[in-house]
Design a protein around this motif. Sequence first.
Motif, PDB file in Angstrom:
ATOM      1  N   LEU A  17       1.013  -1.413  -0.102  1.00 59.11           N
ATOM      2  CA  LEU A  17      -0.083  -0.005  -0.170  1.00 59.11           C
ATOM      3  C   LEU A  17       0.796   1.015  -0.120  1.00 59.11           C
ATOM      4  CD1 LEU A  17      -2.863  -1.103   2.675  1.00 59.11           C
ATOM      5  CD2 LEU A  17      -2.572  -1.470   0.283  1.00 59.11           C
ATOM      6  N   VAL A  18       0.427   2.279  -0.854  1.00 59.08           N
ATOM      7  CA  VAL A  18       1.006   3.499  -0.854  1.00 59.08           C
ATOM      8  C   VAL A  18       0.167   4.795  -0.947  1.00 59.08           C
ATOM      9  CG1 VAL A  18       3.423   2.601  -2.124  1.00 59.08           C
ATOM     10  CG2 VAL A  18       1.254   3.626  -3.359  1.00 59.08           C
ATOM     11  N   ALA A  19       0.641   5.991  -0.476  1.00 59.36           N
ATOM     12  CA  ALA A  19      -0.107   6.937  -0.770  1.00 59.36           C
ATOM     13  C   ALA A  19      -0.274   7.546  -2.215  1.00 59.36           C
ATOM     14  CB  ALA A  19       0.241   8.147   0.232  1.00 59.36           C
ATOM     15  N   PRO A  70      -6.949   5.506  -0.807  1.00 58.16           N
ATOM     16  CA  PRO A  70      -7.539   6.787  -1.054  1.00 58.16           C
ATOM     17  C   PRO A  70      -7.217   7.932  -0.188  1.00 58.16           C
ATOM     18  CG  PRO A  70      -9.127   4.722  -0.726  1.00 58.16           C
ATOM     19  CD  PRO A  70      -7.593   4.539  -0.290  1.00 58.16           C
ATOM     20  N   CYS A  71      -7.187   9.173  -0.647  1.00 53.99           N
ATOM     21  CA  CYS A  71      -6.978  10.409   0.033  1.00 53.99           C
ATOM     22  C   CYS A  71      -8.130  11.182   0.432  1.00 53.99           C
ATOM     23  CB  CYS A  71      -5.837  11.172  -0.553  1.00 53.99           C
ATOM     24  SG  CYS A  71      -6.339  12.009  -2.483  1.00 53.99           S
ATOM     25  N   THR A  72      -8.341  12.077   1.526  1.00 46.34           N
ATOM     26  CA  THR A  72      -9.128  12.910   1.830  1.00 46.34           C
ATOM     27  C   THR A  72      -9.239  14.018   0.487  1.00 46.34           C
ATOM     28  OG1 THR A  72      -7.704  14.248   3.001  1.00 46.34           O
ATOM     29  CG2 THR A  72      -8.729  12.537   4.106  1.00 46.34           C
ATOM     30  N   ALA A  73     -10.275  14.880   0.644  1.00 49.62           N
ATOM     31  CA  ALA A  73     -10.486  16.073  -0.165  1.00 49.62           C
ATOM     32  C   ALA A  73      -9.291  17.110  -0.161  1.00 49.62           C
ATOM     33  CB  ALA A  73     -11.642  16.683   0.133  1.00 49.62           C
ATOM     34  N   LEU A 115      -7.424   7.944   6.734  1.00 53.95           N
ATOM     35  CA  LEU A 115      -7.184   6.885   7.746  1.00 53.95           C
ATOM     36  C   LEU A 115      -8.232   5.748   7.801  1.00 53.95           C
ATOM     37  CD1 LEU A 115      -5.856   9.613  10.228  1.00 53.95           C
ATOM     38  CD2 LEU A 115      -4.313   7.858   8.898  1.00 53.95           C
ATOM     39  N   ASP A 116      -9.587   6.330   7.612  1.00 49.66           N
ATOM     40  CA  ASP A 116     -10.624   5.260   7.813  1.00 49.66           C
ATOM     41  C   ASP A 116     -10.338   4.231   6.730  1.00 49.66           C
ATOM     42  OD1 ASP A 116     -11.775   6.082   9.868  1.00 49.66           O
ATOM     43  OD2 ASP A 116     -13.220   7.671   8.896  1.00 49.66           O
ATOM     44  N   ALA A 117     -10.081   4.787   5.373  1.00 47.74           N
ATOM     45  CA  ALA A 117      -9.914   3.750   4.314  1.00 47.74           C
ATOM     46  C   ALA A 117      -8.629   2.857   4.446  1.00 47.74           C
ATOM     47  CB  ALA A 117      -9.567   4.571   3.019  1.00 47.74           C
ATOM     48  N   GLY A 134       8.659  17.412 -12.304  1.00 48.15           N
ATOM     49  CA  GLY A 134       7.704  16.920 -13.227  1.00 48.15           C
ATOM     50  C   GLY A 134       7.134  15.627 -12.793  1.00 48.15           C
ATOM     51  N   LEU A 135       6.473  14.871 -13.528  1.00 46.09           N
ATOM     52  CA  LEU A 135       5.936  13.695 -13.255  1.00 46.09           C
ATOM     53  C   LEU A 135       6.691  12.730 -12.666  1.00 46.09           C
ATOM     54  CD1 LEU A 135       3.700  13.126 -16.550  1.00 46.09           C
ATOM     55  CD2 LEU A 135       2.862  13.528 -14.164  1.00 46.09           C
ATOM     56  N   ALA A 136       7.810  12.625 -13.117  1.00 52.04           N
ATOM     57  CA  ALA A 136       8.736  11.516 -12.356  1.00 52.04           C
ATOM     58  C   ALA A 136       8.609  11.810 -10.702  1.00 52.04           C
ATOM     59  CB  ALA A 136      10.176  11.631 -12.702  1.00 52.04           C
ATOM     60  N   PHE A 137       8.617  12.841 -10.182  1.00 52.65           N
ATOM     61  CA  PHE A 137       8.694  13.070  -8.642  1.00 52.65           C
ATOM     62  C   PHE A 137       7.545  12.547  -7.980  1.00 52.65           C
ATOM     63  CE2 PHE A 137      11.518  15.919 -10.746  1.00 52.65           C
ATOM     64  CZ  PHE A 137      12.768  16.337  -9.537  1.00 52.65           C
ATOM     65  N   THR A 138       6.248  12.955  -8.518  1.00 53.80           N
ATOM     66  CA  THR A 138       5.082  12.307  -7.886  1.00 53.80           C
ATOM     67  C   THR A 138       4.018  12.066  -8.743  1.00 53.80           C
ATOM     68  OG1 THR A 138       4.375  14.562  -7.347  1.00 53.80           O
ATOM     69  CG2 THR A 138       5.406  13.460  -5.523  1.00 53.80           C
ATOM     70  N   PRO A 139       4.279  10.781  -9.509  1.00 52.07           N
ATOM     71  CA  PRO A 139       3.539  10.730 -10.699  1.00 52.07           C
ATOM     72  C   PRO A 139       1.997  10.441 -10.384  1.00 52.07           C
ATOM     73  CG  PRO A 139       4.872   8.726 -10.213  1.00 52.07           C
ATOM     74  CD  PRO A 139       5.301   9.886  -9.261  1.00 52.07           C
ATOM     75  N   LEU A 140       1.771   9.737  -9.343  1.00 49.43           N
ATOM     76  CA  LEU A 140       0.208   9.530  -9.140  1.00 49.43           C
ATOM     77  C   LEU A 140      -0.391  10.906  -8.600  1.00 49.43           C
ATOM     78  CD1 LEU A 140       0.574   6.188  -6.812  1.00 49.43           C
ATOM     79  CD2 LEU A 140      -0.095   6.558  -9.156  1.00 49.43           C
ATOM     80  N   ASP A 141       0.256  11.849  -8.030  1.00 48.46           N
ATOM     81  CA  ASP A 141      -0.507  12.882  -7.455  1.00 48.46           C
ATOM     82  C   ASP A 141      -0.582  14.051  -8.604  1.00 48.46           C
ATOM     83  OD1 ASP A 141      -1.278  14.741  -5.454  1.00 48.46           O
ATOM     84  OD2 ASP A 141       0.352  15.980  -5.941  1.00 48.46           O
ATOM     85  N   LEU A 142       0.292  13.966  -9.399  1.00 49.12           N
ATOM     86  CA  LEU A 142       0.295  15.070 -10.629  1.00 49.12           C
ATOM     87  C   LEU A 142      -0.569  14.674 -11.488  1.00 49.12           C
ATOM     88  CD1 LEU A 142       3.832  16.242 -11.188  1.00 49.12           C
ATOM     89  CD2 LEU A 142       2.185  17.687  -9.951  1.00 49.12           C
ATOM     90  N   GLN A 143      -0.772  13.484 -11.790  1.00 49.37           N
ATOM     91  CA  GLN A 143      -1.553  13.079 -12.739  1.00 49.37           C
ATOM     92  C   GLN A 143      -3.296  12.988 -12.391  1.00 49.37           C
ATOM     93  OE1 GLN A 143      -0.470   9.295 -15.531  1.00 49.37           O
ATOM     94  NE2 GLN A 143       0.820   9.164 -13.440  1.00 49.37           N
TER      95      GLN A 143
END
Length: 381
Positions: free
Chosen positions: A92-94, A120-123, A129-131, A337-346
């Motif tokens: 599991l990852v954020a 999953p993340c919050t708004a 944390l619940d997820a 760029g995307l390489a740094f935090t690919p999931l978040d930026l996308q």
Amino acid sequence: MATSNLAYFNHAGASLISTAVLDTVVAHLQLESRIGGYAAAMQQQPALDQVYARAAQLLNCDTDEVALTDSHSRGWRDVLSCLQFSPGDRILVARSEWGGNYAALAHMAQRSGASLEVIPCTATGEVCLDALAHMLDHHVRLVSLTWLPANGGLIQPAAKVGALTRAAGIPFFLDAAQAVGQLPVDVRALECDVLTTPGRKWLRGPRGTGLLYVRRAFLSALTPPVVDHFTAPFGQGRYTLRPDARRFETSEAGIAARLGLGQALKEALTQGIENIQHSIFAKSQTIRQALAHIPNVQLRDIGLAQSGLVSFTFDHCTAKTAQTRLNAQGIEVALNGLAFTPLDLQARGLTDILRASAHTTTTDTDIDRLIHAVSQIAANA
């Protein structure tokens, strides 16, 4: 060590080392040139021992739980390589996981048949944390979290994640690359099994240095796939792994850089991490508030609590072009760029961002120069 004409805002990438750190590194290299590397290292053994002691003080752990590495990535990867995954296992990852960690985990999952899943993340961007609590079952073999992501200013609730994973008996790796030296760090309260950080960021140490913390109770479960005569000394007819975290070191190291890291740790402890945090946070908020009032500039920070990493973009100018224009005025910022935090930026529809990170050495004049230059670029784009 700042220069008079440079407004430096990339301390989150590689901070400016102090004069004392520079002098420490140079002095040891000069010593090596006179008496040789081995003799110089032996002469400096008490100072090298102090590096571990200061690191343990900074992290609130014991010295046998600390190893010195050449980077965050090296320590994190070396411990990860001790874990075995099988089909059906879950990692599991954020969403904000550092791209280097995510790449290593994706490779590990692909090779082993394990699944790599995003919590999953919050708004506001934090791990839900619940997820996470509902996801933690006996198939989860690892939870990896980047405490302060490389962009977005986010501060993840690391201690609460640690409480959940410890209760479930699941290993918890904490990437503290942007936290150590910027925030107070207490590995006991965080309840992490592994914590890693480079020395070059907020600690203001030399490049090629890093700290690895491994919880003593977790260490016994870790067997490095490759050892040498330092990590597994020979005795009584066989090689036996060291009982401490230094089983993740090697017999060869850059002693001058390690001594420089020790000086940087000394300076951070003397100044006080809480004092450093207050200064960094105050300056980052000044920058955020100013950027928020510049037309055609968009703040890209998220999170209920925000760190010293300030992310922004221009409406009518690419991040690369803006960085080039800032550099031409003697202002250094980072381009992520995307390489740094690919999931978040996308997930946020971004391809890259500019990042400004101030430190205790950043002056009001530096901040004024940054804001003025950003305003000019925004107006002329």
